[in-house]
Each structure stands twice: as C-alpha cells, then as structure tokens.
Scaffold this motif. Structure first.
Motif, short mmCIF file in Angstrom:
data_model
loop_
_atom_site.label_atom_id
_atom_site.label_comp_id
_atom_site.label_asym_id
_atom_site.label_seq_id
_atom_site.Cartn_x
_atom_site.Cartn_y
_atom_site.Cartn_z
N PRO A 175 -69.27 -82.22 -41.61
CA PRO A 175 -70.16 -82.35 -40.44
C PRO A 175 -69.63 -83.38 -39.45
O PRO A 175 -68.74 -84.16 -39.76
N ARG A 176 -70.20 -83.38 -38.25
CA ARG A 176 -69.76 -84.33 -37.23
C ARG A 176 -70.10 -85.76 -37.62
O ARG A 176 -69.28 -86.67 -37.44
N GLN A 182 -67.88 -88.74 -47.14
CA GLN A 182 -67.33 -87.62 -46.37
C GLN A 182 -66.14 -88.05 -45.51
O GLN A 182 -65.19 -87.29 -45.34
N TYR A 242 -68.92 -78.87 -31.85
CA TYR A 242 -68.95 -80.32 -31.71
C TYR A 242 -68.18 -80.72 -30.45
O TYR A 242 -66.99 -80.40 -30.31
N ASP A 381 -65.81 -74.51 -40.94
CA ASP A 381 -66.20 -75.31 -39.78
C ASP A 381 -67.44 -74.72 -39.10
O ASP A 381 -68.34 -75.45 -38.69
N ALA A 384 -70.60 -75.63 -41.10
CA ALA A 384 -71.07 -76.99 -40.84
C ALA A 384 -71.81 -77.07 -39.51
O ALA A 384 -72.85 -77.74 -39.39
N ARG A 385 -71.32 -76.36 -38.51
CA ARG A 385 -71.95 -76.40 -37.19
C ARG A 385 -73.29 -75.68 -37.18
O ARG A 385 -74.24 -76.13 -36.52
N ASP A 388 -75.68 -78.10 -38.82
CA ASP A 388 -75.93 -79.27 -37.97
C ASP A 388 -76.83 -78.95 -36.78
O ASP A 388 -77.63 -79.79 -36.36
N CYS A 389 -76.70 -77.75 -36.21
CA CYS A 389 -77.51 -77.42 -35.04
C CYS A 389 -78.89 -76.89 -35.42
O CYS A 389 -79.69 -76.57 -34.53
#
Length: 457
Positions: A175-176, A182, A242, A381, A384-385, A388-389
């Motif tokens: 994640p960002r 991590q 991101y 990737d 994860a996005r 996260d969103c």
C-alpha cells in the motif's frame, strides 16, 4: 486543385488483451470521426480482430503486420512450471522470473526491424503505442515520428526509479502508506528482484546488445520512453492510482477506457434480469485456475446467502476441474461476447477478479465493488489500490483457496453499503476524467499539428 496528402494515424500494440483492448476502443472511436486515416499494427494473431472492427464503423481501420507472434513471449503459451515460478510466494523472485523471461535483446531487435518496415510503409503523422512495445518507440525515435504512450498498468510503474523511497515498489503489491514492517518488505522486494536479475547475467547482456545496436534507450527504461512521448495516457485517476511527486506535464490521467455497452439483448441478459443480486467472476485471459482454486470458489458459492447468484466465466479448457454437483446459484459460461455488458448490468453487484488493468478499469467505470485475487506483476499493485481507495477487498493468490474466506468477503462486499458508495464515487471520478473521449481529443490535437506534409528531422 489536388487534395493534400494526409498522413495516417498509427496504433501499435502487442497482442495480449490487457495491452491491445484499450487501444482498439480508442481506434474505434476515432473511426467514427472525420480525422486522419487509421492503421493498426500488431502481430498476425490479431489481424482478424482488427479487421472485424471496420464493417461496423464509418471509416476502415487498416491492419499492418508486425509478423507472426513469438510463442516464447506470449504468456498464454507458457507451461505450468513457468506459471508456478511467476506466482510463487516471493513476489520479488516471481517478478524476476517474469522479467528474466521477457528481457530478450534478439527478440526486440527483430520486432524493431518489423516496426521500422511498418513505419516506412505507413508514414504516420503520429503513433499511439502501448507502453509494453518498446520496439515501436525505438522505431519512432529512429524515424523522428512523435508518439503517444498508452499505459494500462499503474502509471507510477513507468516512473519507478523516480518515486520516493517510501513509495511501494512496482509489482510489490504494497500500500501507499506502509507500516515499518511493510517498509522493510518493500526494501526486501527490491533487493530480491535486483539480486535475481543480476545473478542471471541477462541484464548486462541485454544492455550490451542494445548499446551495440545504437538504440537511444539501450536499457529500455520506461520513463525515458515516456519523456520522449508527446503525451502519456494513464487509464485511471489519481486517488485510485497513487499520485507521486513531480508528475510530468505530458501525463494525462484520462480515467478508464471502456467501450460503451451496446445494449444488445442475449439469453444471458434475461438471466441477469431475473436475479437481483449477482457476483460476476472473471479472471482474464492468462490466469489458469488450479483445481484447488476452482473447488474453493465453488464451495464459497454454496455458502453465499440464497438471494445471491454467481456468474463465472470459466474457459472450457478448465471446466473439467468443476465438481459434478454445482450449486443451484452458480452459472458457468465458457465465453462472453462482452464483459462490459455484464458489468454494466444493474443486478451485478460485485466483481471477483484477478486484478488486471482492464478488469479494474471496467469495474471502476461501472461502479462495481471488487474482490481481487491478484495473479501476478501489476495485478498485485492494482489490488492494493482497490483496497486503499475503498472500492473492494483482496485475498492472496494461492493454489488452494479457503472457501470460508471467499464467502465472507463476498458477503461483506454485497451487504456493506460503504463499498458500493466508494465504488460509485470512483465511477463518477473515472467518467469525469473523460476516458475514450479524452483520449480522442488529445490524439486529434497531436495529429492536427503533424498530419500535413512536412520534412521530418
């Protein structure tokens, strides 16, 4: 008075669906207008698909051949041992296995020679080229032809060596905002990837061969190709993707590039109409579900509350893995004429996906929450996005799946209105970014400055 010659617009891509499909959508939209002649270059396995577009469009799209595809570089032809290595528990080593297989100077040289031949025959004013076709960009640079780069993967991956140290490494699936553990995993991923690529010796051999060939970008650095592009089209929006510092001025985040549904009714449309709450499962064109995955998913479907039905696009080549007694709420289809038609249907509430760029874009465009089981590389990737969103949840890819975990996460996505709300928010953001129409406007702007006869430098 003679009519002045108008130089064509050339699209170019490899044949993999995740790469070529957005460009096919954009080309089809341009064919509805009055602009420059259109040519689409790809390998011969895509000839029929490209030529099939023209009869339904006001303007033809001519196919230009980049030759027969090299089976060694088509993931759909790789054997199970290769797939196992590339989907293993160490993402750094898995990414190295993938990159080590596609780093091939001899292959790129051959494709470059084919691309030069196409460019010299077509004489395009502008090229719209997929980010994963460096041989076309090499040819464009050699001939002084401007190009637009299309990026169906997270656009930050293109600028991987320029992002901050605390930014998740490309293909790490991190994640960002990372915890200390991590951040350590991020560093370990980079170290494992670098060590594996260096140990093979392929990077050094590749660079030497490319340098000897006189290429302007001998290491095939994506950001260097992007810097040379007149525009870079990112098929998402920041907030899903991101954002990173100092985004170059030529980068345009145009949102999801998705064809509008035709509205044509089929037998499947009736089934979708008849069931109010549907989970759609689609794992793209490359992923090969294992027997343990198929069994886990079928058992998960059995555990869903009775009002929820499931549509699973499972290729016929994998249907022998299904148990003989399927649950009544599961429908299997070996092929769908259009995934977007399914995702556009209001009764489809959740998309269970492998996390490919096209899949994530299409789900975002239609506001569908996602359960992502990332298959490999950029799928990690995107997963994860999505999480996260707030537009979905993820489970880890594994040969054996836990049906309880799948059922619980699908039920959560179906019943917690926060997921639908966030997915709806990103649907609106994706559409506001312009998508196909924004791509057409940017491309037509560049064509307008290049299409008249002029000496090239």
């Amino acid at each position: 008075m003679p009519v002045p010659h108008v130089r064509p617009l050339l699209f170019a891509s490899g044949s993999e669906a995740g790469r070529i499909n957005p460009l096919l959508t954009i080309a089809a939209e341009l064919a509805r207008g009055d602009g420059a002649p259109l040519v689409f270059a790809s390998t011969d396995d895509r000839r029929a698909d490209i030529e099939a577009l023209s009869p339904a469009l006001p303007k033809a799209i001519r196919f230009a051949s980049l030759g027969e595809p090299d089976a060694r570089h088509l993931p759909r032809n790789w054997d199970e041992a290769i797939f196992t290595a590339m989907t293993g528990p160490s993402r750094g080593r898995a990414a190295a296995d993938y990159l080590g297989r596609v780093i091939d100077a001899e292959y790129l040289q051959g494709m470059y020679d084919r691309a030069l031949k196409v460019l010299d025959e077509v004489d395009p004013a502008l090229i719209v080229v997929d980010q994963d076709a460096p041989y076309v960009m090499d040819a464009a640079l050699a001939r002084g032809i401007p190009y637009v780069m299309s990026v169906p993967i997270p656009v930050s991956v293109v600028y991987a060596e320029r992002v901050p140290a605390d930014f998740p490494k490309a293909f790490s699936g991190l994640p960002r905002k990372m915890t200390p553990a991590q951040l350590e995993e991020n560093a370990r991923f980079e170290r494992e990837l670098g060590e594996a690529l260096t140990a093979s010796g392929k990077l050094g051999e590749f660079f030497k061969a490319r340098l000897a060939g006189g290429f302007r970008n001998p290491a095939c650095v994506s950001s260097a190709y992007a810097d040379e592009a007149v525009s870079v089209l990112g098929f998402s929006v920041f907030g899903v993707e991101y954002e990173f510092p100092d985004v170059p001025a030529n980068v345009h985040m145009i949102g999801a590039v998705v064809p509008e549904p035709s509205g044509e009714r089929t037998a499947l449309t009736g089934w979708l109409d008849d069931h109010d709450s549907i989970v759609y499962i689609g794992f793209g064109t490359i992923m090969r579900p294992t027997e343990g995955q198929v069994d886990g998913i079928v058992q998960a479907v059995r555990r869903l509350p009775g009002e929820h039905h499931v549509l699973w696009r499972l290729p016929a080549s994998h249907q022998h893995l299904l148990p003989p007694d399927l649950p009544a709420n599961l429908r299997i289809e070996s092929w769908l004429p259009s995934q977007t038609e399914v995702l556009a249907h209001p009764h489809v509430k959740v998309f269970f996906t492998h996390g490919g760029g096209n899949a994530v874009s299409e789900a975002s465009y239609f506001g569908k929450p996602m359960l992502v089981m990332p298959f490999w590389m950029d799928c990690h990737d995107w997963a994860a996005r999505v999480v996260d969103c707030g537009a979905g949840l993820a489970i880890r890819y594994a040969p054996e799946l836990d049906p309880t975990e799948i059922a619980e996460r699908l039920t959560n996505l179906l019943t917690d209105e926060r997921f639908a709300s966030r997915a709806g928010y990103w649907r609106d953001r994706q559409r506001a970014a312009g998508g196909v129409k924004a791509a057409v406007e940017i491309i037509e702007h560049h064509v307008a400055t290049q299409a008249t006869p002029a000496a090239r430098g």
